[in-house]
Design an enzyme around this catalytic site. Structure first.
Site, PDB file in Angstrom:
ATOM      1  N   GLU A 257       0.885  -1.173   0.000  1.00  0.00           N
ATOM      2  CA  GLU A 257       0.000   0.000   0.000  1.00  0.00           C
ATOM      3  C   GLU A 257       0.911   1.208   0.000  1.00  0.00           C
ATOM      4  O   GLU A 257       1.619   1.457   0.978  1.00  0.00           O
ATOM      5  CB  GLU A 257      -0.864   0.024   1.268  1.00  0.00           C
ATOM      6  CG  GLU A 257      -1.756  -1.188   1.452  1.00  0.00           C
ATOM      7  CD  GLU A 257      -2.933  -1.192   0.498  1.00  0.00           C
ATOM      8  OE1 GLU A 257      -3.248  -0.145  -0.076  1.00  0.00           O
ATOM      9  OE2 GLU A 257      -3.520  -2.271   0.318  1.00  0.00           O
ATOM     10  N   CYS A 296      -2.768   8.809   3.385  1.00  0.00           N
ATOM     11  CA  CYS A 296      -2.539   8.255   2.043  1.00  0.00           C
ATOM     12  C   CYS A 296      -3.728   8.545   1.143  1.00  0.00           C
ATOM     13  O   CYS A 296      -3.599   8.557  -0.074  1.00  0.00           O
ATOM     14  CB  CYS A 296      -2.294   6.765   2.153  1.00  0.00           C
ATOM     15  SG  CYS A 296      -3.553   5.934   3.127  1.00  0.00           S
TER      16      CYS A 296
HETATM   17  P1  NAP Z   1       8.367   4.819   4.650  1.00  0.00           P
HETATM   18  O1  NAP Z   1       9.508   5.686   4.947  1.00  0.00           O
HETATM   19  O2  NAP Z   1       8.368   4.067   3.372  1.00  0.00           O
HETATM   20  O3  NAP Z   1       8.247   3.823   5.901  1.00  0.00           O
HETATM   21  C1  NAP Z   1       7.187   2.925   6.002  1.00  0.00           C
HETATM   22  C2  NAP Z   1       7.552   1.794   6.921  1.00  0.00           C
HETATM   23  O4  NAP Z   1       8.598   1.034   6.334  1.00  0.00           O
HETATM   24  C3  NAP Z   1       8.074   2.238   8.290  1.00  0.00           C
HETATM   25  O5  NAP Z   1       7.571   1.362   9.270  1.00  0.00           O
HETATM   26  C4  NAP Z   1       9.580   2.068   8.153  1.00  0.00           C
HETATM   27  O6  NAP Z   1      10.230   1.823   9.384  1.00  0.00           O
HETATM   28  C5  NAP Z   1       9.626   0.823   7.288  1.00  0.00           C
HETATM   29  N1  NAP Z   1      10.878   0.611   6.603  1.00  0.00           N
HETATM   30  C6  NAP Z   1      11.660   1.513   5.988  1.00  0.00           C
HETATM   31  N2  NAP Z   1      12.735   0.905   5.462  1.00  0.00           N
HETATM   32  C7  NAP Z   1      12.622  -0.426   5.747  1.00  0.00           C
HETATM   33  C8  NAP Z   1      13.422  -1.582   5.488  1.00  0.00           C
HETATM   34  N3  NAP Z   1      14.556  -1.501   4.821  1.00  0.00           N
HETATM   35  N4  NAP Z   1      13.006  -2.776   5.960  1.00  0.00           N
HETATM   36  C9  NAP Z   1      11.860  -2.890   6.660  1.00  0.00           C
HETATM   37  N5  NAP Z   1      11.068  -1.826   6.935  1.00  0.00           N
HETATM   38  C10 NAP Z   1      11.436  -0.609   6.480  1.00  0.00           C
HETATM   39  O7  NAP Z   1       6.986   5.615   4.661  1.00  0.00           O
HETATM   40  P2  NAP Z   1       6.445   6.634   5.776  1.00  0.00           P
HETATM   41  O8  NAP Z   1       7.253   7.874   5.670  1.00  0.00           O
HETATM   42  O9  NAP Z   1       6.317   5.973   7.105  1.00  0.00           O
HETATM   43  O10 NAP Z   1       4.962   6.885   5.277  1.00  0.00           O
HETATM   44  C11 NAP Z   1       4.609   7.837   4.329  1.00  0.00           C
HETATM   45  C12 NAP Z   1       4.273   7.217   2.997  1.00  0.00           C
HETATM   46  O11 NAP Z   1       3.391   6.135   3.192  1.00  0.00           O
HETATM   47  C13 NAP Z   1       3.559   8.163   2.081  1.00  0.00           C
HETATM   48  O12 NAP Z   1       4.150   8.088   0.822  1.00  0.00           O
HETATM   49  C14 NAP Z   1       2.131   7.648   2.025  1.00  0.00           C
HETATM   50  O13 NAP Z   1       1.472   7.874   0.811  1.00  0.00           O
HETATM   51  C15 NAP Z   1       2.310   6.206   2.261  1.00  0.00           C
HETATM   52  N6  NAP Z   1       1.123   5.639   2.894  1.00  0.00           N
HETATM   53  C16 NAP Z   1       0.325   4.809   2.170  1.00  0.00           C
HETATM   54  C17 NAP Z   1      -0.805   4.256   2.738  1.00  0.00           C
HETATM   55  C18 NAP Z   1      -1.691   3.319   1.969  1.00  0.00           C
HETATM   56  O14 NAP Z   1      -2.535   2.668   2.586  1.00  0.00           O
HETATM   57  N7  NAP Z   1      -1.565   3.202   0.673  1.00  0.00           N
HETATM   58  C19 NAP Z   1      -1.135   4.547   4.059  1.00  0.00           C
HETATM   59  C20 NAP Z   1      -0.319   5.408   4.773  1.00  0.00           C
HETATM   60  C21 NAP Z   1       0.811   5.950   4.171  1.00  0.00           C
HETATM   61  P3  NAP Z   1      11.024   2.967  10.183  1.00  0.00           P
HETATM   62  O15 NAP Z   1      10.043   3.984  10.560  1.00  0.00           O
HETATM   63  O16 NAP Z   1      11.602   2.218  11.337  1.00  0.00           O
HETATM   64  O17 NAP Z   1      12.051   3.488   9.214  1.00  0.00           O
END
Ligand code: NAP
Length: 520
Positions: A257, A296
């Site tokens: 997602e 999102c």
């Molecule tokens: P993100 O930086 O991609 O992080 C998302 C999750 O992935 C966090 O829990 C992060 O952990 C984890 N993560 C990062 N690198 C990883 C790795 N190498 N291995 C395992 N896990 C890893 O995104 P965000 O900044 O939290 O969220 C914002 C984005 O999410 C926006 O682009 C938004 O559109 C999208 N979003 C989409 C939805 C949907 O349902 N489609 C819902 C909400 C948000 P850490 O925090 O520990 O780094």
């Protein structure tokens, strides 16, 4: 001293032994907690989930699993006030934003608890109708969904620490799979407290729920053919995770997602003062500012008939100017900060990027007046008068209170512009004009996981497009990750293997729990 947040693995609360990440209050920049998972045994956690939690859950019927979800929902509801406080201090939520997250979690848990009750004593689920396979009625085929025997790893984004964790958990546990849940570290405080309430309650079978507070370390490298990875976050992280070799080699079931350039479309009948006009403006303002635009499903692109562009701009600017930006510990504040310093940098850079070739009607990338500390940004409306398919607006998601208003001349042009976003979670359409609705909805439907249609007939009953309902699908094609969650029973297929059973009709029907229609 800030709280050191532990993880719940292998049936114990454990803490990493070095380099903790810090969690801050995004309004004051004070450190509120730390988290580390360095040195934790993730291979053992994956085994523990599969062997203890999975086995225990598969022994239970859907109704029994549903009762567990009901208990978990109650724990969240009972702790609501405390959790609201954590949303304010660690996520920059207003009270209303925090309630949206917390009630989303308990509501989804209760929804799946009710589905469990309806599914009753069964442990597997029939999928569709059975079919006679041979010349006689005896050889029969029926698709059946059975729980996968692995562990489901849930990785969530920072914006919904409660709801994100609750919605994924509800579907997986009801399907019969144990989970290891990981919130984004920066806003993990609320998820950690909920995990503590759940793990310590005795409501869950041993191993059915584990919780990672901090990095997942080498966890994903231990996933195999019966395991699931459900990820919510940015497209870049999603792509990086999908490419992991063992996930590809063992065909691990991955659901992503990701980003979305959601759109709101005003129809030709949406003239100033009409019901449709009011619904459109109310939703757009809410979707831009709720959770400081860090949803999102928030509206990023706004399309209106060309002759209404100036009127809509003036009306939106007036509404956005009423938004009070500040520390949500002050109850008069209606929009808090973005969640982290990095988010603030990204939002400011994103505004500058999409402002090229556009007018800044209000807000902008500059610091918010009177805020010396904290990650504040003003609600920002940009106006792009000659939108084109290859505009940056159709490529770049600014994850904050930011949207671009644009005109369209015909439904055909509108469909092409909306589709140029490359696939999204939700689009909202405001009109009662049937011909226009048919052309527009028909044209954009393949590009979205969900569409909301608002008009006079549903006035007073509509749900804002950014609110994800457990009965409807959440996810979307292309840029949005290509995933599907929720949607009632549909969401459970990620956690269950669909198997086509062909054989003697009595056995097939009894296994699938289908009442036999066969003549004896
Ligand atoms: P993100 O930086 O991609 O992080 C998302 C999750 O992935 C966090 O829990 C992060 O952990 C984890 N993560 C990062 N690198 C990883 C790795 N190498 N291995 C395992 N896990 C890893 O995104 P965000 O900044 O939290 O969220 C914002 C984005 O999410 C926006 O682009 C938004 O559109 C999208 N979003 C989409 C939805 C949907 O349902 N489609 C819902 C909400 C948000 P850490 O925090 O520990 O780094």
């Amino acid at each position: 001293m800030p709280t050191a947040l532990k993880s719940y693995l292998n049936g114990k609360w454990v803490e990493g032994n070095q380099s903790p990440a810090t969690l801050v209050n995004p309004s004051t920049e004070e450190v509120v907690a730390t988290a580390s998972t360095a040195g934790l045994d993730f291979a053992a956690a994956a085994r523990f989930g599969r062997e203890k939690g999975g086995a225990a859950l598969r022994e239970l019927s859907f109704a029994q699993r549903g009762e567990i979800l009901r208990k978990l929902a109650k724990l969240v509801i009972d702790a609501r006030e405390e959790l609201i406080g954590l949303g304010i201090s660690n996520a920059g939520n207003t009270r209303s934003d925090a309630k949206f997250d917390i009630d989303g979690a308990s509501g989804t848990l209760n929804f799946y608890a009710d589905l469990g009750t309806k599914l009753g004593d069964a442990k597997v689920m029939a999928d569709g109708e059975g079919v006679p396979m041979g010349r006689s009625a005896r050889l029969y085929g029926q698709h059946v969904l059975v729980p996968r025997t692995g562990v489901a790893v849930h990785i969530n984004a920072f914006n919904f620490p409660a709801w994100g964790m609750g919605e994924k958990l509800a579907v997986a546990l009801l399907a019969g799979m144990p989970i290891i849940s990981k919130p984004a570290t920066s806003t993990a405080l609320m998820a950690w407290r909920i995990a503590e309430l759940w793990a310590n309650s005795g409501a869950l079978p041993e191993g059915a729920f584990q919780f990672v507070c901090g990095s997942t370390g080498d966890l994903l490298s231990h996933l195999g053919a019966q395991d699931v990875l459900a990820f919510t976050g940015s497209s870049d992280t999603g792509l990086m995770l999908r490419r992991q070799e063992n996930l590809l080699k063992d065909s691990v079931h991955v659901n992503v997602e990701a980003d979305s350039l959601n759109s709101a479309l005003l129809g030709p009948d949406g003239s100033a003062g009409s019901e449709v006009w009011n619904m459109f403006l109310t939703d757009v303002t809410k979707e831009m500012t709720q959770k400081t635009g860090q949803k999102c499903t928030a509206v990023r692109r706004i399309y209106v008939p060309a002759d209404r562009l100036d009127e809509v701009r003036d009306e939106l600017v007036a509404r956005l100017k009423d938004v009070r930006v500040g520390n949500p510990a002050d109850e008069k504040v209606t929009m808090g900060p973005v969640a982290t310093a990095q988010q603030l940098r990204d939002v400011r850079a994103g505004i500058e990027k999409i402002a090229l070739g556009a007018e800044v009607a209000c807000g902008g990338a500059k610091p918010v007046e009177g805020q010396a500390k904290g990650f504040f940004v003003s609600p920002t409306l940009l106006v792009r008068k000659g939108p084109k398919i290859d505009d940056v607006t159709n490529k770049h998601e600014v994850f904050g209170p930011v949207a671009t208003l644009m005109p369209y001349a015909s439904p055909r042009e509108l469909v092409a512009l909306v589709a140029a976003g490359g696939g999204g979670l939700v689009s909202s359409v405001y009109s009662d004009d049937k011909a226009w609705l048919n052309e527009t909805v028909g044209g954009i439907a393949p590009w979205f996981g969900r569409l909301t249609i608002s008009g006079e007939k549903v006035s007073g009953q509509t749900i804002p497009p950014g609110t994800v309902m457990p009965s409807m699908l959440h996810g979307g094609p292309g840029r949005a990750g290509g995933g599907e969650e929720l949607g009632g029973l549909r969401g459970m297929s990620l956690y269950m293997q669909r198997v086509g059973l062909q054989g003697p009709r009595p056995f097939v029907e009894a296994f699938a729990g289908v009442k036999s229609q066969a003549a004896s």
